[in-house]
Design an enzyme around this catalytic site. Structure first.
Site, PDB file in Angstrom:
ATOM      1  CG  HIS A 111     -86.099  23.509 -16.428  1.00  0.00           C
ATOM      2  ND1 HIS A 111     -86.654  22.612 -15.569  1.00  0.00           N
ATOM      3  CD2 HIS A 111     -84.979  23.977 -15.814  1.00  0.00           C
ATOM      4  CE1 HIS A 111     -85.919  22.544 -14.478  1.00  0.00           C
ATOM      5  NE2 HIS A 111     -84.897  23.362 -14.587  1.00  0.00           N
ATOM      6  CG  ASP A 160     -88.994  21.049 -17.709  1.00  0.00           C
ATOM      7  OD1 ASP A 160     -88.011  20.299 -17.866  1.00  0.00           O
ATOM      8  OD2 ASP A 160     -89.111  21.836 -16.741  1.00  0.00           O
ATOM      9  CG  HIS A 181     -80.592  23.094  -3.843  1.00  0.00           C
ATOM     10  ND1 HIS A 181     -80.783  23.921  -4.912  1.00  0.00           N
ATOM     11  CD2 HIS A 181     -80.937  21.847  -4.259  1.00  0.00           C
ATOM     12  CE1 HIS A 181     -81.228  23.206  -5.953  1.00  0.00           C
ATOM     13  NE2 HIS A 181     -81.329  21.951  -5.562  1.00  0.00           N
ATOM     14  CG  ASP A 187     -87.341  25.229  -6.147  1.00  0.00           C
ATOM     15  OD1 ASP A 187     -88.328  25.947  -6.413  1.00  0.00           O
ATOM     16  OD2 ASP A 187     -86.529  24.850  -7.020  1.00  0.00           O
TER      17      ASP A 187
END
Ligand code: XLS
Ligand code: NI
Ligand code: NI
Length: 440
Positions: free
Chosen positions: A101, A104, A271, A296
């Site tokens: 990100h 980050d 998720h 992911d």
């Protein structure tokens, strides 16, 4: 630059019998399988936020992590040290990619202009390292969920100024992703969702989410960014109801707003399970809709109802995920990003290596099992036979649009009771067990 992870050398493949926790048992990066190296099949990536940012804090206590950069206090010096750490870490583990990100890699300053300057400084350090490294950027993304300005959402905020801020942020994050040769750009819906409909205009928020994504598509075109746009579904957390609930919801949303040609999915295991689906289910939904993009790679805990982001070690899940990946034609721009963090108790620096090794071995083994299942056609042959009635006779007529209710009534009056066969679930599960146990 000095070595960060002292005492840990390049991780070698030592084979299934090794008792060295700092060696690969199954991931042999250069091993050729079906004409491609395992490194190129699996396209592993390190997640900057977990590996270089997370410290193992939880609501009951502060972080426990011991890291080589702990003594550095200046925020920009720290950010630059983490650039070195990232490249050394990836190189030692033969991980070809990383993901980040914007926030980050560089800490936010007091205003957007200063924040962007900080980003430029770090981006140029990353570019310098990239010049003498094989490590590449799999994807970049924006953190438009941590800062309090996004407490009600970013592109779905009730405040147009917050939408504007998020747009400015994505613009910059897309530019740096392009500058670093990023192969994808991810949209995970941070706080894009709601807590209560008592204060929410859901229609406007969804329209705005679509407007925002449309602007991203236009801007990518304008600057010539040819990375793949990915949406990462998640059903809840941090909001009670996330708009990008699951793969099927995202496919429907993109089609409703005419955006489906521009996006694929980044499916995260934990998720999918939070949405009460299996990991394989969401990957299959992406695949059958032509939207299989990236993964992911992590796993949840069936007894905990949140995104625990554990390192993926469950061979059933990695096998079935790789099964879907191979059926989807393998990764093109996407890869397996370890969106996973070590447990709070695994606080030592070498735990980060062991965790990635565990995940990489689980996927390498899963890949081989899946490749063998597909080569031997064990499951596909069963499925094909199970649906054989659709390829001739009345089944073919239905598919070709030659039969409607009238014809089907006449057919059934002639045909009588259908002949139904067993689904053989337990037999197939035993075959899967056999392949997982016996494939090396
Ligand atoms: C959070 C998400 C996040 C995305 C990137 O649950 O997994 O980490 O992958 O924003
Ligand atoms: Ni994720
Ligand atoms: Ni997640």
């Amino acid at each position: 630059m000095s070595e960060m992870f002292k005492g840990i050398g390049k991780i070698a493949y030592e084979g299934p019998k090794t008792d060295n926790p700092l060696a690969f048992r199954y991931y042999n990066p250069n091993e050729m399988v079906n004409g491609k190296s395992m490194k190129d099949h699996l396209r592993f990536a390190v997640a900057y936020w977990h590996t270089f940012q997370a410290r193992g804090s939880d609501p009951f206590g502060p972080g426990t992590a011991v890291r080589p950069w702990d003594a550095i206090t200046d925020p920009m010096e720290l950010a630059l040290a983490k650039v070195d750490a990232n490249f050394e870490f990836c190189e030692k583990l033969e991980i070809p990619f990383f993901c980040f990100h914007d926030r980050d890699i560089a800490p936010e300053a007091t205003n957007l202009a200063e924040t962007n300057k900080r980003l430029d400084t770090v981006v140029s350090a990353i570019k310098t390292r990239m010049a003498s490294s094989e490590v590449k950027l799999l994807w970049g993304t924006t953190n438009a969920f941590s800062n309090p300005r996004f407490m009600h959402g970013a592109s779905t905020s009730p405040h147009a100024d917050a939408f504007a801020y998020a747009a400015a942020q994505v613009k910059k994050a897309m530019e740096i992703t392009m500058e670093l040769g990023g192969q994808n750009y991810v949209f995970w819906g941070g706080r894009e969702g709601y807590e209560t409909l008592l204060n929410t205009d859901m229609k406007l928020e969804l329209d705005n989410l679509a407007r925002f994504l449309g602007m991203a598509v236009s801007y990518a075109k304008e600057i010539g960014f040819d990375g793949q746009f990915l949406i990462e579904p998640k059903p809840k957390e941090p909001t009670k109801h996330q708009y990008d609930f699951d793969a099927a919801t995202v496919v429907g949303f993109l089609k409703t707003y005419g955006l489906d040609k521009h996006f694929k999915l980044n499916v995260e295991a934990n998720h999918a399970t939070l949405a009460q689906h299996t990991f394989q289910h969401d990957l299959a939904v992406a695949r059958i809709n032509g939207m299989f993009g990236s993964v992911d790679a992590n796993q949840g805990d069936s007894m905990l109802g949140w995104d625990t982001d554990q390192f993926p070690t469950n061979l059933y899940d990695t096998t079935l995920a790789m099964y879907e990946t191979i059926l989807a034609g393998g990764f093109t721009k996407g890869g397996l990003n370890f969106d996973a963090k070590v447990r709070r108790g695994s606080f030592q620096m070498d735990d980060m290596f062991m965790a990635h090794i565990a995940g990489m071995d689980a996927f390498a083994r899963g890949y081989k099992v899946a490749a063998k299942l597909i080569a031997d056609k064990v499951l596909t042959k069963f499925v094909d036979e199970r649906y054989a009635s659709w390829h001739s006779g009345i089944g073919a007529d239905i598919r070709l649009g030659k039969a409607g209710f009238r014809e089907l009534e006449a057919y059934t009056l002639r045909n009588g009771e259908p002949v139904i066969r067993s689904g053989r679930q337990e037999m197939l599960e035993a075959i899967l067990n056999q392949y997982i146990t016996e494939t090396v």
